[in-house]
Design a protein around this motif. Structure first.
Motif, PDB file in Angstrom:
ATOM      1  N   HIS A  35     -64.753   1.697 -22.541  1.00 11.08           N
ATOM      2  CA  HIS A  35     -63.663   2.243 -23.378  1.00 11.08           C
ATOM      3  C   HIS A  35     -62.572   2.611 -22.440  1.00 11.08           C
ATOM      4  N   PRO A  36     -61.423   2.469 -23.029  1.00 12.46           N
ATOM      5  CA  PRO A  36     -60.234   2.537 -22.066  1.00 12.46           C
ATOM      6  C   PRO A  36     -59.871   3.986 -21.464  1.00 12.46           C
ATOM      7  N   THR A  37     -60.505   4.870 -21.927  1.00 14.54           N
ATOM      8  CA  THR A  37     -60.590   6.175 -21.237  1.00 14.54           C
ATOM      9  C   THR A  37     -61.409   6.385 -20.227  1.00 14.54           C
ATOM     10  N   GLU A  38     -62.211   5.452 -19.841  1.00 10.57           N
ATOM     11  CA  GLU A  38     -62.876   5.415 -18.609  1.00 10.57           C
ATOM     12  C   GLU A  38     -62.258   4.397 -17.670  1.00 10.57           C
ATOM     13  N   VAL A  39     -61.162   3.955 -17.728  1.00 16.28           N
ATOM     14  CA  VAL A  39     -60.821   3.000 -16.609  1.00 16.28           C
ATOM     15  C   VAL A  39     -60.560   3.631 -15.269  1.00 16.28           C
ATOM     16  N   ARG A  40     -59.812   4.688 -15.310  1.00 19.87           N
ATOM     17  CA  ARG A  40     -59.815   5.305 -14.032  1.00 19.87           C
ATOM     18  C   ARG A  40     -60.393   6.706 -13.796  1.00 19.87           C
ATOM     19  N   LYS A  41     -61.150   6.994 -14.759  1.00 22.49           N
ATOM     20  CA  LYS A  41     -61.838   8.143 -14.570  1.00 22.49           C
ATOM     21  C   LYS A  41     -62.598   8.467 -13.284  1.00 22.49           C
ATOM     22  N   PRO A  42     -62.305   9.623 -12.729  1.00 22.44           N
ATOM     23  CA  PRO A  42     -62.835   9.615 -11.307  1.00 22.44           C
ATOM     24  C   PRO A  42     -64.517   9.543 -11.060  1.00 22.44           C
ATOM     25  N   THR A  43     -65.023  10.182 -12.355  1.00 27.71           N
ATOM     26  CA  THR A  43     -66.581   9.993 -12.446  1.00 27.71           C
ATOM     27  C   THR A  43     -66.831   8.907 -13.065  1.00 27.71           C
ATOM     28  N   GLY A  44     -66.293   7.830 -13.248  1.00 24.49           N
ATOM     29  CA  GLY A  44     -66.981   6.430 -13.960  1.00 24.49           C
ATOM     30  C   GLY A  44     -67.658   5.588 -12.816  1.00 24.49           C
ATOM     31  N   THR A  45     -68.538   4.848 -13.591  1.00 22.39           N
ATOM     32  CA  THR A  45     -69.585   4.484 -12.659  1.00 22.39           C
ATOM     33  C   THR A  45     -69.588   2.757 -12.829  1.00 22.39           C
ATOM     34  N   ALA A  46     -68.908   2.273 -13.816  1.00 19.33           N
ATOM     35  CA  ALA A  46     -69.143   0.510 -14.183  1.00 19.33           C
ATOM     36  C   ALA A  46     -68.496   0.055 -12.902  1.00 19.33           C
ATOM     37  N   SER A  47     -67.363   0.614 -12.182  1.00 18.75           N
ATOM     38  CA  SER A  47     -67.030  -0.408 -11.150  1.00 18.75           C
ATOM     39  C   SER A  47     -68.072  -0.565 -10.060  1.00 18.75           C
ATOM     40  N   ILE A  48     -69.298   0.497 -10.089  1.00 18.50           N
ATOM     41  CA  ILE A  48     -70.302   0.093  -9.018  1.00 18.50           C
ATOM     42  C   ILE A  48     -70.796  -1.117  -9.153  1.00 18.50           C
ATOM     43  N   LEU A  49     -71.131  -1.266 -10.530  1.00 19.52           N
ATOM     44  CA  LEU A  49     -71.797  -2.685 -10.932  1.00 19.52           C
ATOM     45  C   LEU A  49     -70.759  -3.674 -10.554  1.00 19.52           C
ATOM     46  N   THR A  50     -69.610  -3.890 -11.220  1.00 19.19           N
ATOM     47  CA  THR A  50     -68.631  -5.034 -10.980  1.00 19.19           C
ATOM     48  C   THR A  50     -68.293  -5.286  -9.639  1.00 19.19           C
ATOM     49  N   LEU A  51     -68.381  -4.301  -8.605  1.00 14.88           N
ATOM     50  CA  LEU A  51     -67.878  -4.577  -7.265  1.00 14.88           C
ATOM     51  C   LEU A  51     -69.332  -5.171  -6.644  1.00 14.88           C
ATOM     52  N   SER A  52     -70.402  -4.573  -6.967  1.00 13.32           N
ATOM     53  CA  SER A  52     -71.717  -4.842  -6.236  1.00 13.32           C
ATOM     54  C   SER A  52     -72.161  -6.475  -6.503  1.00 13.32           C
ATOM     55  N   LEU A  53     -72.085  -6.393  -7.960  1.00 10.58           N
ATOM     56  CA  LEU A  53     -72.398  -7.917  -8.625  1.00 10.58           C
ATOM     57  C   LEU A  53     -71.926  -8.755  -9.039  1.00 10.58           C
ATOM     58  N   GLY A  54     -71.865  -9.913  -8.221  1.00  8.99           N
ATOM     59  CA  GLY A  54     -71.036 -11.221  -8.680  1.00  8.99           C
ATOM     60  C   GLY A  54     -71.357 -11.683 -10.259  1.00  8.99           C
ATOM     61  N   SER A  55     -72.531 -11.145 -10.873  1.00 11.34           N
ATOM     62  CA  SER A  55     -72.767 -11.486 -11.970  1.00 11.34           C
ATOM     63  C   SER A  55     -72.473 -10.568 -13.345  1.00 11.34           C
TER      64      SER A  55
END
Length: 199
Positions: A35-55
C-alpha cells in the motif's frame, strides 16, 4: 541536496536497514503488493524481504486489477501462484506440499495495515481466483511496536519468514527476523524512556 531517504530500503538514513541485511536464496518467489502509505513508514518491514531475497519483488499500489507488471507475472503458466490472505476458503501453508524441483511457486503478500490490506484485496479482482493460503494460527508476532487486532497478526517480514521456512525447512531464514529485531530496537531507542517501558 541529497534525499532524506535511503534509495535501497526507503527508510530515513538514520533508520537505514541495509547494514543488517544478509543475502538469502529461495526457490519460492515472493511478490509484495505494498500500500502506498507503507513505502517510507519507519516501522515497515517489506523492504527486509526485498533486500534479502533476490526472488522477492515489491509493487506499490492499492488496486492491482489492471497492473501490467503483476498481470504479466500472473500470466506465466509455468508458475503456481498463491496469495497469502487468511479467511474462509484459505488453506494452511503446512498442508501444501513444497514445490518439486520441476515446480515454481510464487506467493503474493499484501503489505499494509489489516484494514488497508483488506481493501487492496477487495479492489484487486485479479487475485480472487488464486489459491489462498494462511499461516498456522498458533504463530505469534514479535512486532511489539505496532498495534494489531490479534497477537497472531504477523508483520510482512514475519509472514514471509514462516512461509519460506515451512516450504524450505532445510534453509535458515533467521537473518530476516534478525534484521526485523534490529529495526524494532532502533525504533524503541527513539522513544522517550517512559514510552519505551510500555513495550
Amino acid at each position: 541536496m541529497g534525499s532524506r531517504y535511503c534509495i535501497q530500503c526507503q527508510k530515513a538514513h538514520k533508520a537505514c536497514l541495509c547494514s543488517t541485511v544478509v543475502p538469502l536464496s529461495s526457490v519460492i518467489e515472493l511478490i509484495i503488493l505494498q500500500h502506498p502509505t507503507e513505502v517510507r513508514k519507519p516501522t515497515g518491514t517489506a523492504s527486509i524481504l526485498t533486500l534479502s531475497l533476490g526472488s522477492a519483488i515489491c509493487m506499490v499500489g492499492e488496486n492491482f486489477t489492471e497492473h501490467e507488471g503483476l498481470n504479466g507475472l500472473l500470466s506465466e503458466t509455468d508458475v503456481t501462484h498463491f496469495v497469502l490472505f487468511p479467511g474462509d476458503g484459505s488453506t494452511c501453508v503446512s498442508e501444501i506440499l513444497p514445490p518439486s524441483p520441476s515446480q515454481r511457486y510464487r506467493v503474493i503478500l499484501l503489505d499494509g495495515t489489516w484494514k488497508k490490506a483488506y481493501k487492496m484485496w477487495q479492489l484487486s479482482t485479479n487475485l480472487h481466483d488464486l489459491p489462498r493460503l494462511h499461516l498456522p494460527e498458533s504463530l505469534q508476532s514479535c512486532y511489539r511496536i505496532r498495534k494489531a487486532p490479534r497477537d497472531n497478526c504477523l508483520s510482512t517480514v514475519e509472514a514471509g519468514y514462516h512461509l519460506l521456512s515451512s516450504w524450505q525447512p532445510q534453509q535458515d531464514f533467521s537473518p530476516l527476523l534478525q534484521s526485523f529485531e534490529q529495526m524494532i530496537q532502533f525504533q524503541l531507542a527513539q522513544m522517550p524512556p517512559d514510552v519505551r517501558q510500555r513495550y
